[in-house]
Design an enzyme around this catalytic site. Structure first.
Site, PDB file in Angstrom:
ATOM      1  N   TYR A   1       0.839  -1.211   0.000  1.00 28.54           N
ATOM      2  CA  TYR A   1       0.000   0.000   0.000  1.00 28.54           C
ATOM      3  C   TYR A   1       0.874   1.261   0.000  1.00 28.54           C
ATOM      4  CZ  TYR A   1      -3.715   3.232   1.540  1.00 28.54           C
ATOM      5  OH  TYR A   1      -4.605   4.277   1.644  1.00 28.54           O
TER       6      TYR A   1
ATOM      7  N   VAL B   1     -11.839   3.024  13.777  1.00 22.89           N
ATOM      8  CA  VAL B   1     -13.067   3.691  14.224  1.00 22.89           C
ATOM      9  C   VAL B   1     -14.272   2.773  14.008  1.00 22.89           C
ATOM     10  CG1 VAL B   1     -14.591   5.680  13.952  1.00 22.89           C
ATOM     11  CG2 VAL B   1     -12.115   5.994  13.786  1.00 22.89           C
TER      12      VAL B   1
ATOM     13  N   PRO C   1       2.475   2.528  12.411  1.00 26.63           N
ATOM     14  CA  PRO C   1       3.049   3.835  12.776  1.00 26.63           C
ATOM     15  C   PRO C   1       2.714   4.230  14.217  1.00 26.63           C
ATOM     16  CG  PRO C   1       2.036   3.939  10.605  1.00 26.63           C
ATOM     17  CD  PRO C   1       1.648   2.615  11.197  1.00 26.63           C
TER      18      PRO C   1
HETATM   19  P1  NAD Z   1     -12.543   1.833   0.205  1.00 23.09           P
HETATM   20  O1  NAD Z   1     -11.860   0.527   0.260  1.00 23.09           O
HETATM   21  O2  NAD Z   1     -13.900   1.951   0.842  1.00 23.09           O
HETATM   22  O3  NAD Z   1     -12.674   2.362  -1.287  1.00 23.09           O
HETATM   23  C1  NAD Z   1     -11.818   1.977  -2.329  1.00 23.09           C
HETATM   24  C2  NAD Z   1     -12.662   1.640  -3.542  1.00 23.09           C
HETATM   25  O4  NAD Z   1     -11.794   1.282  -4.622  1.00 23.09           O
HETATM   26  C3  NAD Z   1     -13.579   0.438  -3.306  1.00 23.09           C
HETATM   27  O5  NAD Z   1     -14.890   0.721  -3.771  1.00 23.09           O
HETATM   28  C4  NAD Z   1     -12.946  -0.680  -4.103  1.00 23.09           C
HETATM   29  O6  NAD Z   1     -13.861  -1.649  -4.533  1.00 23.09           O
HETATM   30  C5  NAD Z   1     -12.312   0.103  -5.253  1.00 23.09           C
HETATM   31  N1  NAD Z   1     -11.196  -0.607  -5.881  1.00 23.09           N
HETATM   32  C6  NAD Z   1     -10.174  -1.261  -5.285  1.00 23.09           C
HETATM   33  N2  NAD Z   1      -9.350  -1.789  -6.201  1.00 23.09           N
HETATM   34  C7  NAD Z   1      -9.858  -1.455  -7.416  1.00 23.09           C
HETATM   35  C8  NAD Z   1      -9.472  -1.726  -8.746  1.00 23.09           C
HETATM   36  N3  NAD Z   1      -8.369  -2.440  -9.022  1.00 23.09           N
HETATM   37  N4  NAD Z   1     -10.243  -1.237  -9.746  1.00 23.09           N
HETATM   38  C9  NAD Z   1     -11.366  -0.526  -9.491  1.00 23.09           C
HETATM   39  N5  NAD Z   1     -11.781  -0.245  -8.242  1.00 23.09           N
HETATM   40  C10 NAD Z   1     -11.037  -0.705  -7.211  1.00 23.09           C
HETATM   41  O7  NAD Z   1     -11.540   2.878   0.865  1.00 23.09           O
HETATM   42  P2  NAD Z   1     -11.695   4.447   1.120  1.00 23.09           P
HETATM   43  O8  NAD Z   1     -11.430   4.677   2.554  1.00 23.09           O
HETATM   44  O9  NAD Z   1     -12.945   4.952   0.543  1.00 23.09           O
HETATM   45  O10 NAD Z   1     -10.439   5.006   0.313  1.00 23.09           O
HETATM   46  C11 NAD Z   1     -10.581   5.651  -0.941  1.00 23.09           C
HETATM   47  C12 NAD Z   1      -9.226   6.199  -1.378  1.00 23.09           C
HETATM   48  O11 NAD Z   1      -8.736   7.128  -0.403  1.00 23.09           O
HETATM   49  C13 NAD Z   1      -8.155   5.128  -1.534  1.00 23.09           C
HETATM   50  O12 NAD Z   1      -7.353   5.436  -2.662  1.00 23.09           O
HETATM   51  C14 NAD Z   1      -7.341   5.266  -0.273  1.00 23.09           C
HETATM   52  O13 NAD Z   1      -6.009   4.853  -0.469  1.00 23.09           O
HETATM   53  C15 NAD Z   1      -7.443   6.756   0.010  1.00 23.09           C
HETATM   54  N6  NAD Z   1      -7.224   7.034   1.414  1.00 23.09           N
HETATM   55  C16 NAD Z   1      -8.189   6.773   2.338  1.00 23.09           C
HETATM   56  C17 NAD Z   1      -7.952   7.030   3.684  1.00 23.09           C
HETATM   57  C18 NAD Z   1      -8.989   6.781   4.743  1.00 23.09           C
HETATM   58  O14 NAD Z   1      -8.702   6.989   5.916  1.00 23.09           O
HETATM   59  N7  NAD Z   1     -10.204   6.393   4.437  1.00 23.09           N
HETATM   60  C19 NAD Z   1      -6.720   7.534   4.085  1.00 23.09           C
HETATM   61  C20 NAD Z   1      -5.749   7.758   3.116  1.00 23.09           C
HETATM   62  C21 NAD Z   1      -6.011   7.525   1.782  1.00 23.09           C
HETATM   63  N1  UDP Z   2      -6.218  -0.592  15.691  1.00 25.38           N
HETATM   64  C1  UDP Z   2      -6.623  -1.082  16.936  1.00 25.38           C
HETATM   65  N2  UDP Z   2      -7.710  -1.907  16.968  1.00 25.38           N
HETATM   66  C2  UDP Z   2      -8.427  -2.239  15.876  1.00 25.38           C
HETATM   67  C3  UDP Z   2      -8.023  -1.720  14.607  1.00 25.38           C
HETATM   68  C4  UDP Z   2      -6.907  -0.906  14.570  1.00 25.38           C
HETATM   69  O1  UDP Z   2      -6.012  -0.785  17.961  1.00 25.38           O
HETATM   70  O2  UDP Z   2      -9.421  -2.976  16.000  1.00 25.38           O
HETATM   71  C5  UDP Z   2      -5.065   0.325  15.653  1.00 25.38           C
HETATM   72  C6  UDP Z   2      -4.023   0.006  14.595  1.00 25.38           C
HETATM   73  O3  UDP Z   2      -3.076  -0.917  15.085  1.00 25.38           O
HETATM   74  C7  UDP Z   2      -3.430   1.388  14.376  1.00 25.38           C
HETATM   75  C8  UDP Z   2      -4.615   2.338  14.571  1.00 25.38           C
HETATM   76  O4  UDP Z   2      -5.573   1.603  15.325  1.00 25.38           O
HETATM   77  O5  UDP Z   2      -2.449   1.667  15.331  1.00 25.38           O
HETATM   78  C9  UDP Z   2      -5.240   2.802  13.272  1.00 25.38           C
HETATM   79  O6  UDP Z   2      -5.500   1.668  12.485  1.00 25.38           O
HETATM   80  P1  UDP Z   2      -6.288   1.726  11.118  1.00 25.38           P
HETATM   81  O7  UDP Z   2      -6.244   0.370  10.516  1.00 25.38           O
HETATM   82  O8  UDP Z   2      -7.611   2.355  11.333  1.00 25.38           O
HETATM   83  O9  UDP Z   2      -5.467   2.777  10.238  1.00 25.38           O
HETATM   84  P2  UDP Z   2      -3.901   2.935   9.890  1.00 25.38           P
HETATM   85  O10 UDP Z   2      -3.099   2.009  10.739  1.00 25.38           O
HETATM   86  O11 UDP Z   2      -3.805   2.601   8.443  1.00 25.38           O
HETATM   87  O12 UDP Z   2      -3.637   4.346  10.220  1.00 25.38           O
END
Ligand code: NAD
Ligand code: UDP
Length: 312
Positions: free
Chosen positions: A144, A187, A273
């Protein structure tokens, strides 16, 4: 009215973005392979004349005449992206490559949803965009983190070489309605566990921190970033600087939901992290943007959402 392509549009964030763009009157194509998203997330948009849903995997090229592209396709939850790590890297890298090719041909503006994960396990706190990060290239999270870093590289090379109008946002932990019950991020996990009366699973000692952004704030930041002039490329951090330990988050959730849930401790996943908080000086200055929804308010919204889902 613009023709706008949203890859990953049936995911958690993508569905909120599609909804906003459709309501603003744009012609929206939502592209998704439904790996971690679902049709259910966009049910309410299907049938509207300015919304199309297309099943497509972005590791393959896609052609359409568009004015703007939001590239969100990529699973964001560690459980989902580690389930098929090779597909995750391919999605980030080939997906970016194909969408940049489309942007180049159609002269569309293109926004990449990058991530705070490009900072890895940061040595600088809070993280400004100028920080290059501390990322393990061979660990379980690398598919990722490095996939997203390579996508950023492609964006800036297409900008320098082919003058593609790019915008890169680095999203910090975002939560809200339409996260999948099985998503696995902290969350949604804590809220679902508490609503079911199960114990809340803290990984490690719970002292690691995250900064949680409510989805409506992010969507506003994305729209504002896309609206910037061609000279603004980012990368720009979009996140809420309020920083909490996972222990504080768990206690807040239990206090809000009540019930018999306790906190239990589980092993910390590798390369997790230790802290994360955005420096949003650039977003404030260039976008006139800052988050408005506090963690307390946002938790109330997501609890109300999951209460319906979990208790059905
Ligand atoms: P999510 O998993 O709900 O959404 C991702 C979507 O992409 C899904 O609908 C999935 O089916 C689709 N997808 C995955 N692989 C695909 C492929 N090969 N072709 C077409 N569609 C595909 O996650 P999200 O939280 O909505 O994240 C959306 C974007 O935001 C992602 O790029 C993620 O990396 C980025 N992002 C999200 C967060 C967060 O906290 N939610 C943080 C940082 C970055
Ligand atoms: N985490 C946790 N319990 C859970 C899921 C996640 O303590 O049930 C922790 C995880 O180890 C991380 C933080 O919560 O330290 C955020 O995790 P998340 O997967 O939401 O996001 P990311 O690690 O990608 O920031």
């Amino acid at each position: 009215m613009k023709r706008i392509l949203v890859t990953g549009g049936a995911g958690f964030i993508g569905s909120h973005l599609c909804e906003r763009l459709v309501n603003d009157g744009h012609d929206v194509i939502c592209l998704d392979n439904f790996y971690s998203g679902s049709k259910e997330n966009v049910w309410h948009l299907i049938g509207k004349p300015n919304f199309e849903l297309v099943r497509h995997d972005v590791i393959n090229p896609y052609w359409a005449e568009v004015d703007e592209i939001y590239n969100l396709a990529c699973p964001a939850s560690p459980i989902y992206y580690q389930n098929d790590p090779i597909q995750t890297t391919k999605t980030s890298v080939f997906g970016a490559y194909h969408m940049l090719g489309l942007a180049r041909r159609t002269k569309a503006k293109i926004l990449q949803s990058s991530t705070s994960e490009v900072y890895g396990d940061p040595n600088i706190h809070p993280q400004p965009e100028s920080y290059w990060g501390n990322v393990n290239p061979i660990g379980l999270r690398s598919c990722y983190d490095e996939g997203k870093r390579c996508a950023e590289t492609l964006f800036f090379d297409y900008h320098r070489l082919h003058k593609v109008r790019v915008k890169v946002i680095r999203i910090f932990n975002t939560y809200g309605p339409r996260m999948a019950i099985s998503d696995g991020r902290v969350v949604s996990n804590f809220v679902v566990q508490a609503l079911r009366g199960e114990d809340l699973t803290i990984y490690g000692n719970g002292q690691q921190t995250r900064s949680f952004q409510y989805v409506s704030d992010l969507i506003e930041g994305m729209i504002r970033t896309m609206a910037t002039g061609d000279d603004f490329t980012g990368p720009v951090n979009l996140g809420n600087p309020g920083e909490f330990t996972m222990l504080e988050l768990a206690e807040k959730v239990i206090q809000k939901i009540g019930g018999k849930s306790k906190i239990v401790f589980r092993p910390l996943p590798s390369d997790d992290p230790k802290m994360r908080r955005p420096d949003i000086t650039l977003a404030k200055r260039e976008l006139g943007w800052e988050p408005k929804v506090s963690l307390d308010e946002g938790l109330d919204h997501i609890i109300a959402y999951f209460r319906q889902k979990v208790l059905i």
